[in-house]
Design an enzyme around this catalytic site. Structure first.
Site, PDB file in Angstrom:
ATOM      1  N   ASP A  14       0.853  -1.181   0.000  1.00  0.00           N
ATOM      2  CA  ASP A  14       0.000   0.000   0.000  1.00  0.00           C
ATOM      3  C   ASP A  14       0.894   1.237   0.000  1.00  0.00           C
ATOM      4  OD1 ASP A  14      -2.171   1.638   0.121  1.00  0.00           O
ATOM      5  OD2 ASP A  14      -2.744   1.141   2.178  1.00  0.00           O
ATOM      6  N   ASP A 108      -2.844   2.542  -6.140  1.00  0.00           N
ATOM      7  CA  ASP A 108      -1.827   2.615  -5.089  1.00  0.00           C
ATOM      8  C   ASP A 108      -1.753   1.401  -4.166  1.00  0.00           C
ATOM      9  OD1 ASP A 108      -4.285   3.137  -3.961  1.00  0.00           O
ATOM     10  OD2 ASP A 108      -3.554   4.689  -2.604  1.00  0.00           O
ATOM     11  N   GLU A 109      -2.429   0.319  -4.502  1.00  0.00           N
ATOM     12  CA  GLU A 109      -2.304  -0.874  -3.659  1.00  0.00           C
ATOM     13  C   GLU A 109      -2.572  -2.140  -4.457  1.00  0.00           C
ATOM     14  OE1 GLU A 109      -5.297  -1.508  -0.588  1.00  0.00           O
ATOM     15  OE2 GLU A 109      -6.575   0.013  -1.513  1.00  0.00           O
TER      16      GLU A 109
END
EC number: 2.7.7.7
Length: 360
Positions: A14, A108-109
């Protein structure tokens, strides 16, 4: 009850304050300062906040007005999604150096299954550390990671040592960790559900574990069986590298509320241009068109229509959008409009993956 091997090795990576960090990376003047991506001090909603802003209580999904009130020196920056996508692609390229079993959740993860990996490294903890180091060395961005035997635990673990940290929950630690974990920190348990659990005397995993499957199902419906399993460390969802997109959308929040449908149509024309561009770029078509309307009092309404054939072009879906706009009288002045496609042709493409299991 003890969990039985074989165990998978799952990493959840993350990125730390991703959008805001990219803005600080590209603009050195923003480094070390309280930054909010999206919104403004008079309107809009914060999409992301730097850690400097979070110290003052600024959070994503917070109104710009409230964010500015909490942090008077907050700097608002317009989002640049094309840039975020560019950086995200580079991050995923690093992931693929270790495994092909990568399931992106957003820009983003992502989840990575490194049970068997390209480096032949038996330590998922070392792989996560190496990935985070490479992201920093190659892109100058920080990431956190969680490592455990399933996706649920890895997701929970990645939040424990944020920012710029990681946490491993080993198989022998899973049960005791879950028993002590506050239910509000269980991934998937939102504020409303957490409050309901607290009112029922359920504060930690151990309290949740005392409830039978029948009780939890009665209290929480279909989610009851999920809670029953996860508190026992059971979560069999596999990392799906070919995650299928369910919808594509474009929307805009306006600087001033709009009450005229003529003005709304002008805004919708521009939103439709952007949606068409996204549909073409992803080579996607859809059948269900949805008009999203958020009113000045923050109530939200959606209106949908499904066509018989897949469509993609603005000239095909804009007449439907107009029809949906005039479908019924507007309840109030409008602060946001959006158009989305669902029921996509991509849903027919079944993901192909191989899941291997080895000792942790």
């Amino acid at each position: 009850m003890e969990l039985q091997p074989p165990f998978r090795k799952i990493i959840h990576v993350d990125m730390d304050a991703f959008y805001a960090s990219v803005e600080q990376l590209d603009n050195p003047e923003l480094r070390g300062k309280a930054v909010a991506v999206g919104g403004s001090e008079i309107r809009g909603v914060v999409s992301a906040a730097s850690y400097e802003a979070r110290k003052f209580g600024v959070r994503s999904a917070m109104s710009g007005v409230l964010a500015k009130r909490k942090c008077p020196h907050l700097i608002f920056v317009r989002p640049r999604y094309t840039r975020y996508q560019e950086i995200s692609t580079k991050i995923r390229a690093i992931f693929y150096d270790y495994t092909d079993l990568v399931e992106p959740l957003s820009l983003d993860e992502a989840y990575l299954d490194v049970t068997e990996n390209k480096k032949g490294n038996p330590s998922a903890n070392e792989i996560a550390r190496e990935i985070r180091h490479r992201i920093w060395e190659e892109l100058e961005l920080r990431a956190s990671a969680g490592i455990s035997i399933n996706k649920f635990l890895a997701k929970v673990a990645s939040d424990i040592n944020k920012p710029n940290g990681q946490k491993t929950i080993h198989p022998e630690e899973v049960i005791s960790f879950l028993e002590e974990l506050p239910v509000a920190k269980f991934y998937g348990v939102g504020r409303v559900t957490a409050t309901k659990m607290h009112n029922l005397g359920i504060f930690k995993g151990l309290d949740l574990k005392q409830k039978s499957l029948e009780e939890l199902t009665k209290l929480f419906g279909k989610s009851g069986s999920h809670y029953y399993n996860i508190v026992r460390g059971i979560h069999n969802s596999k990392v799906k590298p070919n995650r299928i997109r369910k919808s594509i959308a474009a929307e805009r929040t306006f600087n001033e509320n709009i009450s005229s449908e003529v003005f709304m149509l002008e805004r919708l024309e521009k939103i439709a241009d952007e949606l068409e561009r996204r549909m073409k770029k992803s080579d996607t078509k859809g059948k269900t068109i949805t008009l999203k309307i958020k009113y000045s009092d923050f109530t939200q309404q959606t209106r949908s229509k499904t066509t018989q054939t897949y469509i993609q072009l603005k000239k095909e879906f804009m007449p439907i959008v107009k029809e949906l706009l005039y479908q019924e009288k507007l309840k109030n002045s409008v602060r946001l409009l959006g158009i989305s496609f669902s029921n996509l042709n991509t849903e027919k493409k079944l993901p192909v993956w191989i899941q291997l299991k080895f000792d942790f």
